[in-house]
Design a protein around this motif. Sequence first.
Motif, PDB file in Angstrom:
ATOM      1  N   SER A 174       0.912  -1.155   0.049  1.00  0.00           N
ATOM      2  CA  SER A 174      -0.136  -0.223   0.082  1.00  0.00           C
ATOM      3  C   SER A 174       0.736   1.342  -0.054  1.00  0.00           C
ATOM      4  O   SER A 174       0.580   2.327  -0.399  1.00  0.00           O
ATOM      5  N   GLU A 175       2.150   1.260   0.083  1.00  0.00           N
ATOM      6  CA  GLU A 175       3.200   2.277   0.447  1.00  0.00           C
ATOM      7  C   GLU A 175       3.927   2.492  -0.967  1.00  0.00           C
ATOM      8  O   GLU A 175       4.675   3.761  -0.879  1.00  0.00           O
ATOM      9  N   VAL A 176       3.667   1.828  -1.946  1.00  0.00           N
ATOM     10  CA  VAL A 176       4.315   1.875  -3.101  1.00  0.00           C
ATOM     11  C   VAL A 176       3.430   2.370  -4.347  1.00  0.00           C
ATOM     12  O   VAL A 176       2.297   1.841  -4.345  1.00  0.00           O
ATOM     13  N   GLN A 177       4.029   2.694  -5.438  1.00  0.00           N
ATOM     14  CA  GLN A 177       3.296   3.037  -6.584  1.00  0.00           C
ATOM     15  C   GLN A 177       3.580   2.039  -7.668  1.00  0.00           C
ATOM     16  O   GLN A 177       2.645   1.975  -8.675  1.00  0.00           O
ATOM     17  N   THR A 178       4.487   1.267  -7.643  1.00  0.00           N
ATOM     18  CA  THR A 178       4.799   0.473  -8.681  1.00  0.00           C
ATOM     19  C   THR A 178       5.357  -1.034  -8.055  1.00  0.00           C
ATOM     20  O   THR A 178       5.903  -1.303  -6.805  1.00  0.00           O
ATOM     21  N   VAL A 179       4.629  -2.083  -8.415  1.00  0.00           N
ATOM     22  CA  VAL A 179       4.573  -3.218  -7.848  1.00  0.00           C
ATOM     23  C   VAL A 179       5.390  -4.402  -9.116  1.00  0.00           C
ATOM     24  O   VAL A 179       4.783  -4.226 -10.238  1.00  0.00           O
ATOM     25  N   HIS A 180       6.040  -5.231  -8.915  1.00  0.00           N
ATOM     26  CA  HIS A 180       6.489  -6.197  -9.772  1.00  0.00           C
ATOM     27  C   HIS A 180       6.344  -7.595  -9.232  1.00  0.00           C
ATOM     28  O   HIS A 180       6.205  -7.896  -8.264  1.00  0.00           O
ATOM     29  N   VAL A 181       5.628  -8.219 -10.399  1.00  0.00           N
ATOM     30  CA  VAL A 181       5.196  -9.658 -10.137  1.00  0.00           C
ATOM     31  C   VAL A 181       6.328 -10.708 -10.758  1.00  0.00           C
ATOM     32  O   VAL A 181       6.239 -10.459 -11.863  1.00  0.00           O
ATOM     33  N   LEU A 182       6.946 -11.339 -10.006  1.00  0.00           N
ATOM     34  CA  LEU A 182       8.171 -12.023 -10.554  1.00  0.00           C
ATOM     35  C   LEU A 182       7.956 -13.438 -10.767  1.00  0.00           C
ATOM     36  O   LEU A 182       7.069 -14.140  -9.860  1.00  0.00           O
ATOM     37  N   ASN A 183       8.393 -14.196 -11.761  1.00  0.00           N
ATOM     38  CA  ASN A 183       8.223 -15.444 -11.871  1.00  0.00           C
ATOM     39  C   ASN A 183       8.757 -16.572 -11.076  1.00  0.00           C
ATOM     40  O   ASN A 183       9.133 -17.611 -11.552  1.00  0.00           O
ATOM     41  N   GLY A 184       9.312 -16.218 -10.013  1.00  0.00           N
ATOM     42  CA  GLY A 184      10.187 -16.990  -9.018  1.00  0.00           C
ATOM     43  C   GLY A 184      11.192 -16.486  -8.296  1.00  0.00           C
ATOM     44  O   GLY A 184      11.612 -15.275  -8.475  1.00  0.00           O
ATOM     45  N   ASP A 185      11.597 -17.329  -7.175  1.00  0.00           N
ATOM     46  CA  ASP A 185      12.466 -16.702  -6.241  1.00  0.00           C
ATOM     47  C   ASP A 185      13.972 -16.469  -6.789  1.00  0.00           C
ATOM     48  O   ASP A 185      14.721 -15.809  -6.483  1.00  0.00           O
ATOM     49  N   ALA A 186      14.368 -17.195  -8.101  1.00  0.00           N
ATOM     50  CA  ALA A 186      15.586 -17.067  -8.719  1.00  0.00           C
ATOM     51  C   ALA A 186      16.017 -15.477  -9.231  1.00  0.00           C
ATOM     52  O   ALA A 186      16.770 -15.111  -9.239  1.00  0.00           O
ATOM     53  N   LEU A 187      14.870 -15.057  -9.966  1.00  0.00           N
ATOM     54  CA  LEU A 187      14.759 -13.665 -10.290  1.00  0.00           C
ATOM     55  C   LEU A 187      14.692 -12.947  -9.007  1.00  0.00           C
ATOM     56  O   LEU A 187      15.328 -11.884  -9.149  1.00  0.00           O
ATOM     57  N   ALA A 188      13.874 -12.984  -7.889  1.00  0.00           N
ATOM     58  CA  ALA A 188      13.690 -12.153  -6.922  1.00  0.00           C
ATOM     59  C   ALA A 188      15.114 -11.882  -6.120  1.00  0.00           C
ATOM     60  O   ALA A 188      15.278 -10.766  -5.799  1.00  0.00           O
ATOM     61  N   GLU A 189      15.975 -13.051  -6.058  1.00  0.00           N
ATOM     62  CA  GLU A 189      17.361 -12.989  -5.652  1.00  0.00           C
ATOM     63  C   GLU A 189      18.308 -11.993  -6.272  1.00  0.00           C
ATOM     64  O   GLU A 189      19.182 -11.552  -5.679  1.00  0.00           O
ATOM     65  N   ARG A 190      17.868 -11.637  -7.561  1.00  0.00           N
ATOM     66  CA  ARG A 190      19.007 -10.972  -8.432  1.00  0.00           C
ATOM     67  C   ARG A 190      18.057  -9.748  -8.942  1.00  0.00           C
ATOM     68  O   ARG A 190      18.812  -9.051  -9.949  1.00  0.00           O
ATOM     69  N   PHE A 191      17.027  -9.415  -8.279  1.00  0.00           N
ATOM     70  CA  PHE A 191      16.256  -8.445  -8.813  1.00  0.00           C
ATOM     71  C   PHE A 191      17.058  -6.924  -8.734  1.00  0.00           C
ATOM     72  O   PHE A 191      17.838  -6.689  -7.468  1.00  0.00           O
ATOM     73  N   PRO A 192      16.997  -6.160  -9.794  1.00  0.00           N
ATOM     74  CA  PRO A 192      17.805  -4.981  -9.700  1.00  0.00           C
ATOM     75  C   PRO A 192      17.707  -3.991  -8.460  1.00  0.00           C
ATOM     76  O   PRO A 192      16.626  -3.885  -7.931  1.00  0.00           O
ATOM     77  N   GLU A 193      18.884  -3.320  -7.931  1.00  0.00           N
ATOM     78  CA  GLU A 193      18.686  -2.443  -6.832  1.00  0.00           C
ATOM     79  C   GLU A 193      17.818  -1.343  -7.076  1.00  0.00           C
ATOM     80  O   GLU A 193      17.334  -0.665  -6.031  1.00  0.00           O
ATOM     81  N   ASN A 194      17.788  -0.929  -8.424  1.00  0.00           N
ATOM     82  CA  ASN A 194      17.200   0.392  -8.640  1.00  0.00           C
ATOM     83  C   ASN A 194      15.798   0.405  -8.558  1.00  0.00           C
ATOM     84  O   ASN A 194      15.219   1.120  -8.663  1.00  0.00           O
ATOM     85  N   PHE A 195      15.133  -0.974  -8.490  1.00  0.00           N
ATOM     86  CA  PHE A 195      13.742  -1.116  -7.995  1.00  0.00           C
ATOM     87  C   PHE A 195      13.487  -1.521  -6.508  1.00  0.00           C
ATOM     88  O   PHE A 195      12.464  -1.798  -6.185  1.00  0.00           O
ATOM     89  N   LYS A 196      14.523  -1.367  -5.696  1.00  0.00           N
ATOM     90  CA  LYS A 196      14.277  -1.545  -4.135  1.00  0.00           C
ATOM     91  C   LYS A 196      13.208  -0.992  -3.650  1.00  0.00           C
ATOM     92  O   LYS A 196      12.435  -1.440  -2.545  1.00  0.00           O
ATOM     93  N   ASN A 197      12.692   0.191  -4.082  1.00  0.00           N
ATOM     94  CA  ASN A 197      11.740   0.924  -3.447  1.00  0.00           C
ATOM     95  C   ASN A 197      10.306   0.526  -3.783  1.00  0.00           C
ATOM     96  O   ASN A 197       9.443   1.157  -3.503  1.00  0.00           O
ATOM     97  N   ASP A 198      10.383  -0.417  -4.894  1.00  0.00           N
ATOM     98  CA  ASP A 198       8.961  -0.896  -5.270  1.00  0.00           C
ATOM     99  C   ASP A 198       8.591  -1.994  -4.688  1.00  0.00           C
ATOM    100  O   ASP A 198       9.238  -2.768  -3.784  1.00  0.00           O
ATOM    101  N   GLY A 199       7.395  -2.408  -4.815  1.00  0.00           N
ATOM    102  CA  GLY A 199       6.841  -3.515  -4.230  1.00  0.00           C
ATOM    103  C   GLY A 199       6.991  -4.961  -5.129  1.00  0.00           C
ATOM    104  O   GLY A 199       6.979  -4.840  -6.097  1.00  0.00           O
TER     105      GLY A 199
END
Length: 261
Positions: free
Chosen positions: A4-29
Amino acid sequence: MHLSEVQTVHVLNGDALAERFPENFKNDGIIVCRECLVDGDVRGDLGYDFWRKRANFICSTYGGSLAEYNSQCRDELSRIQMLREDQKVYLWFEDDLFCQVNMWFVCHIIFEHTSLEKIFLVRPDGMLEKGFGGIKNDQLSQLIRDTIPLDRSDMILTTMLWKAYQHNDIYEMLSAAGMLLSKLPQIVQAVHAHIDRIPVKGDRGRPKKTLYSLMTELETDDFGTLFRAFSQREAIYGFGDFQVFQMIQDVRRNGLKPDGR
């Protein structure tokens, strides 16, 4: 961070991608899709009975407890239903059948249970075998530049596709995929891969026939060798090691007739 605190949300296709998700999206959901809807019974409306059926299947087939499934999978995906109309959502899914089925399901949740309008697909174009894994960490964020916006018509068609998949209605699947062809051509290939794996009149289906051929060509039934060869030849399926292992066991037990059945 709460969604509820973010404007952008990323739905990822698994933990493998989540573990290496870009730092510049760290403030997104972030919401991680950990389901395996390419396998098992998927019939029924989204609700208690559907999730209970999936939990029982996943736990009995892949292991783990019901509590783990509910917290890591059911509850995680249910967060989609709480997203606000004004939020922007990026769906990070690959082109193989495993990922595509999960994406159809996510689109179904969004269409049926939210009022979201800003929806975008992020995909590793031309990277079928390796998917996001074939893209360097520092290049993942650049994929946002080439996102595909999904409008209401696209969401209606992907929901149709999900419902057709639930009932194994191949004609409806082909119809929906055909109408999405101009924007999402990769879906047609995934649909055909699904149809090819369905046993028909004794035909064991394409994946098992491929494994039998590989056993013959490579003169081995070593799992590691067969898994790597199958993943390369049939990248369209995106099957994990457990799914391929189960098919190998079935082919070992039952074999195939000379005509591939």
